[in-house]
Motif scaffolding. Structure first.
Motif, mmCIF file in Angstrom:
data_model
loop_
_atom_site.group_PDB
_atom_site.id
_atom_site.type_symbol
_atom_site.label_atom_id
_atom_site.label_comp_id
_atom_site.label_asym_id
_atom_site.label_seq_id
_atom_site.Cartn_x
_atom_site.Cartn_y
_atom_site.Cartn_z
ATOM 1 N N LYS A 85 -6.369 0.598 -12.065
ATOM 2 C CA LYS A 85 -5.764 1.811 -12.628
ATOM 3 C C LYS A 85 -4.829 2.478 -11.621
ATOM 4 O O LYS A 85 -3.747 2.965 -11.981
ATOM 5 C CB LYS A 85 -6.863 2.794 -13.058
ATOM 6 N N VAL A 86 -5.238 2.491 -10.355
ATOM 7 C CA VAL A 86 -4.387 3.089 -9.327
ATOM 8 C C VAL A 86 -3.106 2.286 -9.156
ATOM 9 O O VAL A 86 -1.996 2.837 -9.162
ATOM 10 C CB VAL A 86 -5.143 3.194 -7.983
ATOM 11 N N LEU A 87 -3.237 0.965 -8.999
ATOM 12 C CA LEU A 87 -2.036 0.144 -8.779
ATOM 13 C C LEU A 87 -1.050 0.249 -9.928
ATOM 14 O O LEU A 87 0.166 0.241 -9.710
ATOM 15 C CB LEU A 87 -2.431 -1.320 -8.571
ATOM 16 N N ARG A 88 -1.545 0.343 -11.152
ATOM 17 C CA ARG A 88 -0.652 0.439 -12.301
ATOM 18 C C ARG A 88 0.100 1.762 -12.337
ATOM 19 O O ARG A 88 1.137 1.870 -12.991
ATOM 20 C CB ARG A 88 -1.441 0.295 -13.613
ATOM 21 N N ASN A 89 -0.432 2.764 -11.652
ATOM 22 C CA ASN A 89 0.112 4.114 -11.811
ATOM 23 C C ASN A 89 0.717 4.710 -10.552
ATOM 24 O O ASN A 89 1.009 5.909 -10.521
ATOM 25 C CB ASN A 89 -0.988 5.043 -12.342
ATOM 26 N N VAL A 90 0.909 3.885 -9.507
ATOM 27 C CA VAL A 90 1.640 4.342 -8.329
ATOM 28 C C VAL A 90 2.725 3.330 -7.999
ATOM 29 O O VAL A 90 2.571 2.133 -8.255
ATOM 30 C CB VAL A 90 0.728 4.564 -7.101
ATOM 31 N N GLU A 91 3.809 3.814 -7.456
ATOM 32 C CA GLU A 91 4.877 2.961 -6.944
ATOM 33 C C GLU A 91 5.043 3.261 -5.461
ATOM 34 O O GLU A 91 5.206 4.415 -5.072
ATOM 35 C CB GLU A 91 6.195 3.211 -7.679
ATOM 36 N N THR A 92 4.991 2.221 -4.647
ATOM 37 C CA THR A 92 5.124 2.352 -3.205
ATOM 38 C C THR A 92 5.575 1.009 -2.651
ATOM 39 O O THR A 92 5.235 -0.038 -3.211
ATOM 40 C CB THR A 92 3.778 2.774 -2.564
ATOM 41 N N PRO A 93 6.334 1.006 -1.558
ATOM 42 C CA PRO A 93 6.733 -0.283 -0.989
ATOM 43 C C PRO A 93 5.574 -1.048 -0.377
ATOM 44 O O PRO A 93 5.627 -2.267 -0.231
ATOM 45 C CB PRO A 93 7.772 0.100 0.070
ATOM 46 N N LEU A 94 4.482 -0.328 -0.026
ATOM 47 C CA LEU A 94 3.338 -0.969 0.610
ATOM 48 C C LEU A 94 2.133 -0.054 0.475
ATOM 49 O O LEU A 94 2.246 1.161 0.656
ATOM 50 C CB LEU A 94 3.623 -1.214 2.099
ATOM 51 N N PHE A 95 0.977 -0.649 0.177
ATOM 52 C CA PHE A 95 -0.249 0.137 0.201
ATOM 53 C C PHE A 95 -1.249 -0.501 1.160
ATOM 54 O O PHE A 95 -1.262 -1.713 1.369
ATOM 55 C CB PHE A 95 -0.870 0.286 -1.190
ATOM 56 N N LEU A 96 -2.075 0.343 1.760
ATOM 57 C CA LEU A 96 -3.216 -0.093 2.557
ATOM 58 C C LEU A 96 -4.463 0.379 1.829
ATOM 59 O O LEU A 96 -4.597 1.572 1.531
ATOM 60 C CB LEU A 96 -3.156 0.490 3.966
ATOM 61 N N GLY A 97 -5.351 -0.560 1.517
ATOM 62 C CA GLY A 97 -6.514 -0.241 0.697
ATOM 63 C C GLY A 97 -7.796 -0.204 1.500
ATOM 64 O O GLY A 97 -8.168 -1.175 2.167
ATOM 65 N N LEU A 98 -8.496 0.929 1.442
ATOM 66 C CA LEU A 98 -9.799 1.104 2.097
ATOM 67 C C LEU A 98 -10.876 1.276 1.034
ATOM 68 O O LEU A 98 -10.620 1.818 -0.036
ATOM 69 C CB LEU A 98 -9.785 2.348 2.988
ATOM 70 N N GLY A 99 -12.114 0.847 1.354
ATOM 71 C CA GLY A 99 -13.225 1.083 0.444
ATOM 72 C C GLY A 99 -13.248 0.166 -0.762
ATOM 73 O O GLY A 99 -13.917 0.468 -1.752
ATOM 74 N N PHE A 100 -12.532 -0.964 -0.674
ATOM 75 C CA PHE A 100 -12.511 -1.922 -1.781
ATOM 76 C C PHE A 100 -13.144 -3.264 -1.415
ATOM 77 O O PHE A 100 -13.414 -4.080 -2.294
ATOM 78 C CB PHE A 100 -11.073 -2.158 -2.246
ATOM 79 N N LEU A 101 -13.362 -3.511 -0.126
ATOM 80 C CA LEU A 101 -13.977 -4.755 0.332
ATOM 81 C C LEU A 101 -15.353 -4.473 0.917
ATOM 82 O O LEU A 101 -15.593 -3.415 1.487
ATOM 83 C CB LEU A 101 -13.113 -5.418 1.413
ATOM 84 N N GLY A 102 -16.252 -5.454 0.778
ATOM 85 C CA GLY A 102 -17.520 -5.394 1.489
ATOM 86 C C GLY A 102 -18.641 -4.661 0.791
ATOM 87 O O GLY A 102 -19.715 -4.493 1.365
ATOM 88 N N ALA A 103 -18.433 -4.235 -0.455
ATOM 89 C CA ALA A 103 -19.522 -3.584 -1.185
ATOM 90 C C ALA A 103 -20.129 -4.616 -2.138
ATOM 91 O O ALA A 103 -20.488 -5.713 -1.740
ATOM 92 C CB ALA A 103 -18.997 -2.363 -1.927
ATOM 93 N N ARG A 104 -20.229 -4.304 -3.421
ATOM 94 C CA ARG A 104 -20.754 -5.256 -4.397
ATOM 95 C C ARG A 104 -19.799 -6.432 -4.559
ATOM 96 O O ARG A 104 -18.579 -6.260 -4.636
ATOM 97 C CB ARG A 104 -20.952 -4.565 -5.743
ATOM 98 N N LEU A 105 -20.372 -7.641 -4.622
ATOM 99 C CA LEU A 105 -19.550 -8.841 -4.714
ATOM 100 C C LEU A 105 -18.715 -8.849 -5.980
ATOM 101 O O LEU A 105 -17.546 -9.255 -5.951
ATOM 102 C CB LEU A 105 -20.438 -10.087 -4.653
#
Length: 223
Positions: A85-105
C-alpha cells in the motif's frame, strides 16, 4: 498518490528496527513514511512521519492521537500488505525500508514479492544482518574481498557477472531450481540481469556501497 518526493524516503514497517538501522537510513533518507504500526518506531525516536499509510490494524490509539489527522491515510482493502500500500501511494527516486525484514517469515516473503512485482520502485530493505533489493538491469559494487553475495530468483532469471568467486553467466535461475546464495566477492563486483526477477542480499555494512552503486545504475522503467 499520497506523497511525491524528489528526495529519498525512509519507509518504516512494524517489525524490529534497530537504532543503528534507523540512524543509517535517516542519514541517507531523512523524510519518513510509516506503514501502519511502523509509526511507533519514528515517534519513539522523536521523529514525525510525513504520512502513515495502511489499514490501521496495528497502530495504537495513543500513536494515532500523536499524529496530525491529515497524515493518516487509511486503506481498508485486505488484498495487499501495508508495504505494498505504501509503495503504490508514494513516488520517490529511492526508498530505504526498515521493519520489513526479519519478523514473520510469511510477512517477509510478501514484502520480497512486492519488490519483484513493482520493479519501477527502487529501494533497499535494511534488516538486522542483511540488506536486500531487486537487482536493476546492471549494478557495479565496490565490495571488500570475501563479502558474501547472495542471489535469489523470484522467477526465471539469467545474467552475467564479474568479480564473483562463482560466475553466474550461462546459468538459468528459478525459485524452484538453481539459486545463487552464498557466493563470494573477490573484490569489486559487476552484475547484469536480463529480467527484473533477481533479489540481491548483502551484509548490512555494505549499505554505502549499495547506494553508491545504485546512484549509477540504470532503472527497469528506463529501458
Amino acid at each position: 498518490m499520497i506523497l511525491r518526493s524528489d528526495q529519498p524516503l525512509t519507509l518504516i514497517g512494524g517489525g524490529a528496527v534497530s537504532d543503528a538501522g534507523f540512524d543509517a537510513a535517516l542519514a541517507h533518507a531523512p523524510r519518513i513514511v510509516a506503514a501502519d504500526g511502523g509509526a511507533r518506531h519514528a515517534l519513539a525516536r522523536g521523529q514525525m512521519p510525513e504520512a502513515v499509510i495502511g489499514d490501521m490494524d496495528s497502530i495504537r490509539a495513543g500513536e494515532i492521537s500523536a499524529l496530525p489527522a491529515d497524515r493518516l491515510h487509511r486503506i481498508d482493502e485486505q488484498d495487499s500488505t501495508d508495504f505494498d500500500k505504501v509503495l503504490r501511494n508514494v513516488e520517490t527516486p529511492l526508498f530505504l525500508g526498515l521493519g520489513f525484514l526479519g519478523a514473520r517469515l510469511d510477512h517477509e516473503l510478501a514484502v520480497l514479492n512486492t519488490l519483484v512485482r513493482q520493479p519501477h520502485k527502487r529501494g533497499v530493505l535494511i534488516g538486522e544482518r542483511d540488506i536486500a533489493l531487486l537487482l536493476p538491469p546492471a549494478l557495479r559494487l565496490d565490495l571488500a574481498p570475501g563479502t558474501r553475495v547472495s542471489l535469489f530468483p523470484f522467477g526465471p532469471a539469467s545474467g552475467t557477472s564479474d568479480g564473483l568467486r562463482w560466475p553466474i553467466g550461462g546459468i538459468g535461475f528459478s525459485p524452484d531450481g538453481r539459486v545463487g546464495t552464498s557466493n563470494i566477492a573477490d573484490g569489486a563486483v559487476y552484475l547484469a540481469m536480463t529480467t527484473a526477477k533477481m533479489l540481491l542480499m548483502l551484509p548490512t555494512d555494505c549499505l554505502g556501497a549499495m547506494l553508491d552503486g545504485l546512484a549509477e545504475a540504470p532503472r527497469w522503467d528506463s529501458l
